[in-house]
Design a protein around this motif. Structure first.
Motif, PDB file in Angstrom:
ATOM      1  N   SER A  87      30.697  62.065  31.309  1.00 36.63           N
ATOM      2  CA  SER A  87      31.856  62.532  32.106  1.00 36.63           C
ATOM      3  C   SER A  87      32.053  64.074  32.070  1.00 36.63           C
ATOM      4  O   SER A  87      32.720  64.308  32.911  1.00 36.63           O
ATOM      5  CB  SER A  87      33.313  61.926  31.725  1.00 36.63           C
ATOM      6  OG  SER A  87      33.712  62.278  30.705  1.00 36.63           O
ATOM      7  N   ALA A  88      31.476  64.695  31.466  1.00 38.43           N
ATOM      8  CA  ALA A  88      31.556  66.174  31.465  1.00 38.43           C
ATOM      9  C   ALA A  88      30.563  66.909  31.976  1.00 38.43           C
ATOM     10  O   ALA A  88      29.299  66.283  32.417  1.00 38.43           O
ATOM     11  CB  ALA A  88      31.523  66.480  29.914  1.00 38.43           C
ATOM     12  N   LEU A  89      30.607  68.092  32.353  1.00 33.35           N
ATOM     13  CA  LEU A  89      29.562  68.929  32.606  1.00 33.35           C
ATOM     14  C   LEU A  89      28.566  69.571  31.654  1.00 33.35           C
ATOM     15  O   LEU A  89      29.237  69.616  30.704  1.00 33.35           O
ATOM     16  CB  LEU A  89      30.132  70.289  33.523  1.00 33.35           C
ATOM     17  CG  LEU A  89      31.036  69.993  34.812  1.00 33.35           C
ATOM     18  CD1 LEU A  89      31.674  71.199  35.374  1.00 33.35           C
ATOM     19  CD2 LEU A  89      30.051  69.648  36.152  1.00 33.35           C
ATOM     20  N   ALA A  90      27.445  69.973  32.133  1.00 34.64           N
ATOM     21  CA  ALA A  90      26.596  70.532  31.245  1.00 34.64           C
ATOM     22  C   ALA A  90      26.346  69.886  29.542  1.00 34.64           C
ATOM     23  O   ALA A  90      26.295  70.556  28.831  1.00 34.64           O
ATOM     24  CB  ALA A  90      27.429  72.151  30.860  1.00 34.64           C
ATOM     25  N   GLN A  91      26.067  68.677  30.015  1.00 38.65           N
ATOM     26  CA  GLN A  91      25.653  67.838  28.909  1.00 38.65           C
ATOM     27  C   GLN A  91      24.369  67.939  28.566  1.00 38.65           C
ATOM     28  O   GLN A  91      23.365  68.044  29.336  1.00 38.65           O
ATOM     29  CB  GLN A  91      26.308  66.506  29.046  1.00 38.65           C
ATOM     30  CG  GLN A  91      27.666  66.332  28.918  1.00 38.65           C
ATOM     31  CD  GLN A  91      28.489  67.016  27.931  1.00 38.65           C
ATOM     32  OE1 GLN A  91      28.407  66.412  26.794  1.00 38.65           O
ATOM     33  NE2 GLN A  91      29.117  67.942  28.092  1.00 38.65           N
ATOM     34  N   THR A  92      24.072  67.726  27.269  1.00 40.71           N
ATOM     35  CA  THR A  92      22.607  67.611  26.530  1.00 40.71           C
ATOM     36  C   THR A  92      22.191  66.065  26.195  1.00 40.71           C
ATOM     37  O   THR A  92      21.032  65.907  26.279  1.00 40.71           O
ATOM     38  CB  THR A  92      22.457  68.662  25.371  1.00 40.71           C
ATOM     39  OG1 THR A  92      23.281  68.072  24.302  1.00 40.71           O
ATOM     40  CG2 THR A  92      22.588  69.979  25.864  1.00 40.71           C
ATOM     41  N   ILE A  93      23.332  65.404  26.028  1.00 41.29           N
ATOM     42  CA  ILE A  93      23.012  63.936  25.905  1.00 41.29           C
ATOM     43  C   ILE A  93      24.124  63.078  26.692  1.00 41.29           C
ATOM     44  O   ILE A  93      24.998  63.749  27.261  1.00 41.29           O
ATOM     45  CB  ILE A  93      23.164  63.589  24.403  1.00 41.29           C
ATOM     46  CG1 ILE A  93      24.721  63.983  23.876  1.00 41.29           C
ATOM     47  CG2 ILE A  93      22.199  64.378  23.413  1.00 41.29           C
ATOM     48  CD1 ILE A  93      25.101  63.339  22.597  1.00 41.29           C
ATOM     49  N   CYS A  94      23.851  61.878  26.649  1.00 42.12           N
ATOM     50  CA  CYS A  94      24.740  60.857  27.304  1.00 42.12           C
ATOM     51  C   CYS A  94      25.150  59.816  26.241  1.00 42.12           C
ATOM     52  O   CYS A  94      24.602  59.594  25.252  1.00 42.12           O
ATOM     53  CB  CYS A  94      23.833  60.075  28.553  1.00 42.12           C
ATOM     54  SG  CYS A  94      23.420  60.999  29.755  1.00 42.12           S
ATOM     55  N   ILE A  95      26.364  59.248  26.390  1.00 43.91           N
ATOM     56  CA  ILE A  95      26.958  58.503  25.559  1.00 43.91           C
ATOM     57  C   ILE A  95      26.456  57.073  25.657  1.00 43.91           C
ATOM     58  O   ILE A  95      26.639  56.445  26.840  1.00 43.91           O
ATOM     59  CB  ILE A  95      28.522  58.681  25.612  1.00 43.91           C
ATOM     60  CG1 ILE A  95      28.690  59.980  25.418  1.00 43.91           C
ATOM     61  CG2 ILE A  95      29.340  57.629  24.669  1.00 43.91           C
ATOM     62  CD1 ILE A  95      30.227  60.505  25.597  1.00 43.91           C
ATOM     63  N   ALA A  96      26.185  56.287  24.719  1.00 44.29           N
ATOM     64  CA  ALA A  96      25.833  54.709  24.920  1.00 44.29           C
ATOM     65  C   ALA A  96      27.237  53.959  25.134  1.00 44.29           C
ATOM     66  O   ALA A  96      28.323  54.224  24.683  1.00 44.29           O
ATOM     67  CB  ALA A  96      25.310  54.236  23.825  1.00 44.29           C
ATOM     68  N   CYS A  97      27.111  53.158  26.145  1.00 36.05           N
ATOM     69  CA  CYS A  97      28.322  52.004  26.401  1.00 36.05           C
ATOM     70  C   CYS A  97      28.509  51.270  24.961  1.00 36.05           C
ATOM     71  O   CYS A  97      27.664  50.880  24.236  1.00 36.05           O
ATOM     72  CB  CYS A  97      27.791  51.080  27.441  1.00 36.05           C
ATOM     73  SG  CYS A  97      27.850  51.562  29.153  1.00 36.05           S
ATOM     74  N   PRO A  98      29.660  50.574  24.740  1.00 34.18           N
ATOM     75  CA  PRO A  98      30.089  50.040  23.557  1.00 34.18           C
ATOM     76  C   PRO A  98      29.471  48.728  23.879  1.00 34.18           C
ATOM     77  O   PRO A  98      29.193  48.208  24.631  1.00 34.18           O
ATOM     78  CB  PRO A  98      31.535  50.101  23.440  1.00 34.18           C
ATOM     79  CG  PRO A  98      32.052  50.242  24.899  1.00 34.18           C
ATOM     80  CD  PRO A  98      30.883  51.138  25.612  1.00 34.18           C
ATOM     81  N   ALA A  99      29.575  47.798  22.571  1.00 33.52           N
ATOM     82  CA  ALA A  99      28.814  46.419  22.715  1.00 33.52           C
ATOM     83  C   ALA A  99      29.773  45.824  23.482  1.00 33.52           C
ATOM     84  O   ALA A  99      30.857  46.181  23.838  1.00 33.52           O
ATOM     85  CB  ALA A  99      28.997  45.938  21.064  1.00 33.52           C
ATOM     86  N   GLY A 100      29.303  44.796  24.286  1.00 30.54           N
ATOM     87  CA  GLY A 100      29.851  43.893  25.060  1.00 30.54           C
ATOM     88  C   GLY A 100      30.014  44.610  26.643  1.00 30.54           C
ATOM     89  O   GLY A 100      30.504  43.938  27.363  1.00 30.54           O
ATOM     90  N   ARG A 101      29.436  45.810  26.776  1.00 35.90           N
ATOM     91  CA  ARG A 101      29.362  46.582  28.129  1.00 35.90           C
ATOM     92  C   ARG A 101      28.074  46.936  28.391  1.00 35.90           C
ATOM     93  O   ARG A 101      27.387  47.237  27.293  1.00 35.90           O
ATOM     94  CB  ARG A 101      30.464  47.620  27.943  1.00 35.90           C
ATOM     95  CG  ARG A 101      31.848  46.921  27.781  1.00 35.90           C
ATOM     96  CD  ARG A 101      32.743  48.253  27.937  1.00 35.90           C
ATOM     97  NE  ARG A 101      34.154  47.611  28.225  1.00 35.90           N
ATOM     98  CZ  ARG A 101      34.739  47.200  29.409  1.00 35.90           C
ATOM     99  NH1 ARG A 101      33.991  47.140  30.496  1.00 35.90           N
ATOM    100  NH2 ARG A 101      35.806  47.076  29.757  1.00 35.90           N
TER     101      ARG A 101
END
Length: 169
Positions: A87-101
């Motif tokens: 959800s942020a600007l200027a990111q080098t990685i993306c966050i994994a969705c939690p289990a169940g999603r």
């Protein structure tokens, strides 16, 4: 445009590598050219920083928008992959969705990501597995698994097959 030791035209086409000692460009065909500073058709600038993309035709660094990332040296930011968001600007990685999603991978023909970044710019984009399905992995990639034959799950966002219970007789 120089990224690492690659040299690009203003249009973003890779034409060769830069010899840091002599300042000349060695093309991929092996022809030594005049010093880079004397070539009007070539463009170079400092390495593009992580979390940004750099315009080949102008000296502009632009932050990657939410839902996209860059590891640096890019002429475009990449949309977060299947099961990932930011959800942020200027990111080098993306966050994994939690289990169940999960989040499905963007599927746009011809490499045009269209509104794909908007589908990866919030944790709310991680869709809960429907009742009767589960997702044990926290990678968020792929779709939810359906409970086995003769079983069901009454909750959404189930995180393991253990949450699937036997149907009443």
């Amino acid at each position: 445009f120089k990224v690492g030791n690659k040299v690009y035209t203003r249009e973003g086409r890779v034409i060769g590598t830069l010899d840091a000692v002599s300042g000349t460009v060695l093309t991929f065909t092996g022809n030594l050219q005049q010093p880079l500073s004397d070539q009007d058709e070539l463009y170079r600038e400092p390495n593009c920083p992580v979390g940004h993309w750099c315009d080949f035709s102008a000296s502009v660094e632009t932050e990657c928008e939410p839902g996209k990332y860059s590891e640096g040296g890019a002429n475009a930011c990449e949309v977060c992959g299947e099961g990932r968001w930011t959800s942020a600007l200027a990111q080098t990685i993306c966050i994994a969705c939690p289990a169940g999603r999960f989040i499905s991978a963007p599927a746009f023909p011809g490499g045009d990501d269209g509104d794909a970044a908007e589908a990866h710019d919030s944790s709310e984009d991680c869709i809960a597995c429907a009742a009767g399905a589960y997702k044990s992995s926290s990678t968020g990639a792929g779709s939810c698994e359906v409970c086995g034959a003769g079983k069901y799950a009454v909750v959404q966002s189930a995180t393991s097959e253990a949450e699937c219970i036997a149907c009443p007789a």
